[in-house]
Design a protein around this motif. Structure first.
Motif, PDB file in Angstrom:
ATOM      1  N   VAL A  14      -9.336 -17.908  -3.260  1.00 16.54           N
ATOM      2  CA  VAL A  14      -8.054 -17.414  -3.785  1.00 16.54           C
ATOM      3  C   VAL A  14      -8.015 -15.898  -3.967  1.00 16.54           C
ATOM      4  CG1 VAL A  14      -7.403 -19.546  -4.944  1.00 16.54           C
ATOM      5  CG2 VAL A  14      -8.832 -17.888  -6.115  1.00 16.54           C
ATOM      6  N   ALA A  15      -9.148 -15.181  -3.871  1.00 15.83           N
ATOM      7  CA  ALA A  15      -9.127 -13.746  -4.176  1.00 15.83           C
ATOM      8  C   ALA A  15      -8.594 -12.943  -2.997  1.00 15.83           C
ATOM      9  CB  ALA A  15     -10.528 -13.273  -4.527  1.00 15.83           C
ATOM     10  N   VAL A  16      -7.956 -11.805  -3.309  1.00 14.33           N
ATOM     11  CA  VAL A  16      -7.482 -10.912  -2.247  1.00 14.33           C
ATOM     12  C   VAL A  16      -8.636  -9.994  -1.829  1.00 14.33           C
ATOM     13  CG1 VAL A  16      -5.127 -10.987  -3.085  1.00 14.33           C
ATOM     14  CG2 VAL A  16      -6.643  -9.207  -3.867  1.00 14.33           C
ATOM     15  N   ASP A  17      -8.393  -9.212  -0.734  1.00 16.65           N
ATOM     16  CA  ASP A  17      -9.448  -8.363  -0.168  1.00 16.65           C
ATOM     17  C   ASP A  17      -9.660  -7.132  -1.058  1.00 16.65           C
ATOM     18  OD1 ASP A  17     -11.224  -7.166   1.416  1.00 16.65           O
ATOM     19  OD2 ASP A  17      -9.938  -6.937   3.163  1.00 16.65           O
ATOM     20  N   PRO A  18     -10.875  -6.880  -1.550  1.00 16.66           N
ATOM     21  CA  PRO A  18     -11.073  -5.727  -2.437  1.00 16.66           C
ATOM     22  C   PRO A  18     -11.256  -4.405  -1.705  1.00 16.66           C
ATOM     23  CG  PRO A  18     -13.076  -6.981  -2.277  1.00 16.66           C
ATOM     24  CD  PRO A  18     -12.061  -7.725  -1.480  1.00 16.66           C
TER      25      PRO A  18
ATOM     26  N   SER B 213       5.876 -19.331  -6.161  1.00 14.89           N
ATOM     27  CA  SER B 213       5.523 -18.416  -5.071  1.00 14.89           C
ATOM     28  C   SER B 213       6.767 -17.707  -4.550  1.00 14.89           C
ATOM     29  CB  SER B 213       4.846 -19.195  -3.952  1.00 14.89           C
ATOM     30  OG  SER B 213       5.715 -20.184  -3.456  1.00 14.89           O
ATOM     31  N   THR B 214       7.872 -18.462  -4.406  1.00 15.32           N
ATOM     32  CA  THR B 214       9.118 -17.845  -3.950  1.00 15.32           C
ATOM     33  C   THR B 214       9.594 -16.790  -4.936  1.00 15.32           C
ATOM     34  OG1 THR B 214       9.672 -19.958  -2.984  1.00 15.32           O
ATOM     35  CG2 THR B 214      11.426 -18.356  -3.144  1.00 15.32           C
TER      36      THR B 214
ATOM     37  N   TRP C 187      -0.026 -17.145  -0.711  1.00 14.09           N
ATOM     38  CA  TRP C 187      -0.477 -18.141  -1.674  1.00 14.09           C
ATOM     39  C   TRP C 187      -1.262 -19.214  -0.932  1.00 14.09           C
ATOM     40  CZ3 TRP C 187       1.931 -19.292  -6.840  1.00 14.09           C
ATOM     41  CH2 TRP C 187       2.409 -18.111  -7.399  1.00 14.09           C
ATOM     42  N   PRO C 188      -2.517 -19.525  -1.367  1.00 14.18           N
ATOM     43  CA  PRO C 188      -3.303 -20.556  -0.679  1.00 14.18           C
ATOM     44  C   PRO C 188      -2.592 -21.904  -0.668  1.00 14.18           C
ATOM     45  CG  PRO C 188      -4.674 -19.293  -2.167  1.00 14.18           C
ATOM     46  CD  PRO C 188      -3.279 -18.887  -2.454  1.00 14.18           C
ATOM     47  N   SER C 189      -1.936 -22.254  -1.772  1.00 11.33           N
ATOM     48  CA  SER C 189      -1.065 -23.423  -1.789  1.00 11.33           C
ATOM     49  C   SER C 189       0.036 -23.125  -2.794  1.00 11.33           C
ATOM     50  CB  SER C 189      -1.839 -24.685  -2.196  1.00 11.33           C
ATOM     51  OG  SER C 189      -2.220 -24.581  -3.545  1.00 11.33           O
ATOM     52  N   PRO C 190       1.177 -23.833  -2.752  1.00  9.25           N
ATOM     53  CA  PRO C 190       2.317 -23.445  -3.599  1.00  9.25           C
ATOM     54  C   PRO C 190       2.031 -23.407  -5.091  1.00  9.25           C
ATOM     55  CG  PRO C 190       3.040 -24.936  -1.910  1.00  9.25           C
ATOM     56  CD  PRO C 190       1.547 -24.879  -1.797  1.00  9.25           C
ATOM     57  N   ASP C 191       0.997 -24.147  -5.555  1.00  5.93           N
ATOM     58  CA  ASP C 191       0.728 -24.124  -7.001  1.00  5.93           C
ATOM     59  C   ASP C 191      -0.549 -23.355  -7.322  1.00  5.93           C
ATOM     60  OD1 ASP C 191      -0.789 -25.868  -5.670  1.00  5.93           O
ATOM     61  OD2 ASP C 191      -0.768 -27.458  -7.183  1.00  5.93           O
TER      62      ASP C 191
ATOM     63  N   MET D 144       2.962 -20.658   4.329  1.00  3.35           N
ATOM     64  CA  MET D 144       4.069 -19.924   3.717  1.00  3.35           C
ATOM     65  C   MET D 144       5.398 -20.431   4.288  1.00  3.35           C
ATOM     66  SD  MET D 144       3.846 -15.911   2.680  1.00  3.35           S
ATOM     67  CE  MET D 144       3.322 -15.258   4.174  1.00  3.35           C
ATOM     68  N   SER D 145       6.337 -20.728   3.421  1.00 10.43           N
ATOM     69  CA  SER D 145       7.614 -21.253   3.896  1.00 10.43           C
ATOM     70  C   SER D 145       8.426 -20.122   4.513  1.00 10.43           C
ATOM     71  CB  SER D 145       8.385 -21.892   2.744  1.00 10.43           C
ATOM     72  OG  SER D 145       8.872 -20.884   1.890  1.00 10.43           O
TER      73      SER D 145
END
Lengths: 89, 135
Positions: free
Chosen positions: B87-91, A5-6, B59-63, B1-2
């Motif tokens: 997980v989908a973005v806004d269309p 992600s980074t 990102w919903p989660s880092p992986d 998000m970090s």
């Protein structure tokens, strides 16, 4: 170990900075042909941004329009008119 | 998000906003009409990128990366649709931007035609000289 992600956000930031430099050069360049080339470089950076922002359909439309058609039309216009931007008097 | 991801995303947003300002400077201050057309295309494209960035999700989660708003199975089950919604973005901004790109192309072609006509009538594309001419 750098996370995926980074890495994605890093690509976004680098591409944004590249597009910023290209826009600066395109706006301040006196030779209009060079300005068009810088503008095409900026459009390429925006295409990468669209892809990274998860809009691959937009990039597919944007590549022929902004990297192909815009510079072609504006180069045609420059060929028909004048190449240099005038100086201050 | 970090924190690092937030910082990098803010760098991206900041550069697009700077692009908007620079292209507005090109439209209003630069004397050449052709330069104004180039700056106007950059301005509309920057607005489009900002619209797409509004519809983006982190990102919903880092992986687990976000995915494009495209369902890849022909007959999705409700559970698959729920996972897709996660997980989908806004269309919606993407649909609007697709229209805006095509309209922007038509407007640019019209402005190129106008610039060519001004050059044929007045013999220059410099806005200061065109404004000084009589008649």
């Amino acid at each position: 170990m750098i996370e995926l992600s980074t890495l994605t956000y890093l690509f976004m930031a680098v591409t944004g900075v590249i597009s910023m430099i290209a826009t600066y050069l395109a706006v301040l360049e006196k030779d209009l042909v060079k300005a068009v080339v810088y503008s095409a470089l900026q459009s390429t950076a925006y295409t990468l941004l669209f892809y990274l922002l998860m809009a691959p359909d937009i990039s597919l439309v944007y590549i022929p329009v902004a990297v192909g058609l815009y510079p072609a039309v504006i180069l045609f216009l420059i060929k028909k008119t004048e190449r240099m931007e005038g100086d201050e008097k | 998000m970090s924190d690092l991801n937030t910082f990098l995303f803010n760098v991206f947003l900041f550069s697009i906003i700077i692009n908007t300002g620079l292209s507005l400077y090109g439209v209003f201050v630069r004397p050449s009409l052709i330069k104004k057309v180039i700056a106007l295309t950059i301005f509309s494209d920057s607005a489009n990128v900002l619209a797409i960035a509004v519809g983006y999700r982190g990102w919903p989660s880092p992986d687990k990366p976000p995915v494009p708003p495209v369902v890849t199975v022909s007959e999705p089950t409700p559970s698959e649709l729920l996972r897709f919604l996660d997980v989908a973005v806004d269309p919606l901004p993407q649909a609007l931007v697709l229209t805006a790109i095509v309209i922007g192309l038509a407007v640019t072609l019209f402005l190129v035609f106008l610039t060519l006509q001004i050059y044929r009538l007045y013999g220059t594309t410099d806005m200061r000289k065109v404004a000084r001419l009589k008649g």
